[in-house]
Design an enzyme around this catalytic site. Structure first.
Site, mmCIF file in Angstrom:
data_model
loop_
_atom_site.group_PDB
_atom_site.id
_atom_site.type_symbol
_atom_site.label_atom_id
_atom_site.label_comp_id
_atom_site.label_asym_id
_atom_site.label_seq_id
_atom_site.Cartn_x
_atom_site.Cartn_y
_atom_site.Cartn_z
ATOM 1 N N THR A 138 -0.679 3.331 -5.061
ATOM 2 C CA THR A 138 0.760 3.557 -5.153
ATOM 3 C C THR A 138 1.136 3.982 -6.567
ATOM 4 O O THR A 138 0.279 4.113 -7.448
ATOM 5 C CB THR A 138 1.526 2.284 -4.729
ATOM 6 O OG1 THR A 138 2.910 2.601 -4.546
ATOM 7 C CG2 THR A 138 1.382 1.162 -5.743
ATOM 8 N N GLY A 196 3.690 -0.097 -1.482
ATOM 9 C CA GLY A 196 3.542 -0.552 -2.856
ATOM 10 C C GLY A 196 4.840 -0.438 -3.634
ATOM 11 O O GLY A 196 5.135 -1.271 -4.500
ATOM 12 N N VAL A 229 0.843 -1.204 0.000
ATOM 13 C CA VAL A 229 0.000 0.000 0.000
ATOM 14 C C VAL A 229 0.871 1.244 0.000
ATOM 15 O O VAL A 229 1.765 1.377 0.847
ATOM 16 C CB VAL A 229 -0.908 0.035 1.246
ATOM 17 C CG1 VAL A 229 -1.926 1.167 1.131
ATOM 18 C CG2 VAL A 229 -1.588 -1.294 1.471
ATOM 19 N N SER A 230 0.653 2.160 -0.940
ATOM 20 C CA SER A 230 1.323 3.457 -0.971
ATOM 21 C C SER A 230 2.854 3.261 -0.966
ATOM 22 O O SER A 230 3.398 2.646 -1.874
ATOM 23 C CB SER A 230 0.835 4.309 0.210
ATOM 24 O OG SER A 230 1.230 5.646 0.082
ATOM 25 N N TRP A 231 3.551 3.756 0.067
ATOM 26 C CA TRP A 231 5.004 3.528 0.179
ATOM 27 C C TRP A 231 5.298 2.037 0.126
ATOM 28 O O TRP A 231 6.259 1.601 -0.504
ATOM 29 C CB TRP A 231 5.494 4.139 1.490
ATOM 30 C CG TRP A 231 6.967 4.079 1.746
ATOM 31 C CD1 TRP A 231 7.892 5.060 1.509
ATOM 32 C CD2 TRP A 231 7.701 2.979 2.325
ATOM 33 N NE1 TRP A 231 9.145 4.639 1.895
ATOM 34 C CE2 TRP A 231 9.052 3.379 2.400
ATOM 35 C CE3 TRP A 231 7.345 1.710 2.775
ATOM 36 C CZ2 TRP A 231 10.045 2.541 2.924
ATOM 37 C CZ3 TRP A 231 8.322 0.877 3.288
ATOM 38 C CH2 TRP A 231 9.650 1.294 3.358
#
Length: 282
Positions: free
Chosen positions: A132, A110, A106-108
């Protein structure tokens, strides 16, 4: 979804990997499914992913961990680049006895999931990328939202988190303040140093040069109201990754939690689909 009395639970513990202490939590499955490794966003502890874990099929064994410098994992001596984080994850899986996993980032997280899939392709069966992008070479988010995440203040001040959550995360937290309050209650900053180490470790990183080499079936999940990572980044990744599907959901950057039931079903369908039907564009 299983009831509270039958839902499998995970107990967090601390292990030491290559001299780095890591807090991990493993929810047992029934042994019939490939274990799923979850990699969280910047500064976020593993408990924040609990709504999604609870919504997943109880047959799936789920591995979570606090990245160095977040939650219960102390900051490393020096900032880790994503390649070093990927090596640490691999060593952690070795120590825990996992040869191959499905990976959701998820996000970072990812970005780290992309790096892991590229660096250790045999260890990653399928890849799921949520909210991401491709790092330094991506379409930037809303400048105001990006400025607010430049410091970890939101994790230190729950009232501030609740106040700005809609602006920086978008989606359901804009209209449902209870989601923002729950996120603020659950998210706990590990250390300010660890937060900045995570930011430093990602500076200049991009997956653009090698995304076309990924061979894992890949599912990209992205909200249509994400101020931090605009939806166009997901569409770019879908075009660059050979075996990628894109699922757009009506929510924001925190959709894995605020739309947990919907996304857990999509993830389960992807993980159980035959390879021939889980590849290609959607």
């Amino acid at each position: 979804m299983p009831s509270e009395t039958t839902r499998p639970q995970a107990e967090a513990r601390t292990i030491t990997v290559r001299g780095q202490r890591l807090r991990v939590a493993i929810r047992s499955g029934n042994g019939t499914r490939t274990p799923l490794l979850l990699v969280n966003g910047i500064g976020v502890n593993l408990e924040v992913l609990q709504p999604f874990v609870d919504a997943l099929d109880p047959a799936i064994e789920v591995i979570r961990f606090d990245v160095p410098g977040t939650g219960g994992s102390p900051a490393p001596r020096i900032p880790y680049r994503f390649s070093m984080h990927a090596l640490l994850v691999t060593n952690m899986l070795d120590q825990l006895g996992y040869q191959q996993v499905d990976v959701l980032g998820v996000s970072w997280g990812g970005a780290l999931a992309q790096q892991f899939a590229f660096q250790y392709p045999v260890r990653c069966r399928r890849l799921i990328l949520v909210s991401t992008g491709t790092g330094a070479l991506m379409v930037p988010g809303n400048p105001s939202a990006l400025a607010r995440i430049a410091t970890p203040r939101r994790y230190q001040d729950p009232a501030y988190m609740a106040q700005i959550a809609g602006e920086i995360y978008g989606g359901k937290v804009r209209t449902h303040p209870e989601y923002a309050h729950e996120f603020a209650r659950t998210a706990h900053l590990g250390s300010v140093l660890g937060y900045f180490y995570q930011m430093l470790g990602g500076m200049g990183w991009t997956s653009i040069p090698w995304l076309r080499t990924l061979r894992q079936p890949t599912l990209i999940l992205h909200g249509d109201d994400d101020p931090l990572v605009p939806l166009v980044n997901a569409k770019i990744m879908q075009r660059l990754i050979p075996h990628a599907k894109l699922y757009i959901f009506h929510d924001g950057h925190l959709g894995l939690g605020t739309s947990a039931g919907e996304l857990a079903q999509v993830v389960d369908q992807f993980l159980t689909a035959p390879v021939s039907s889980s590849t290609g564009s959607a």
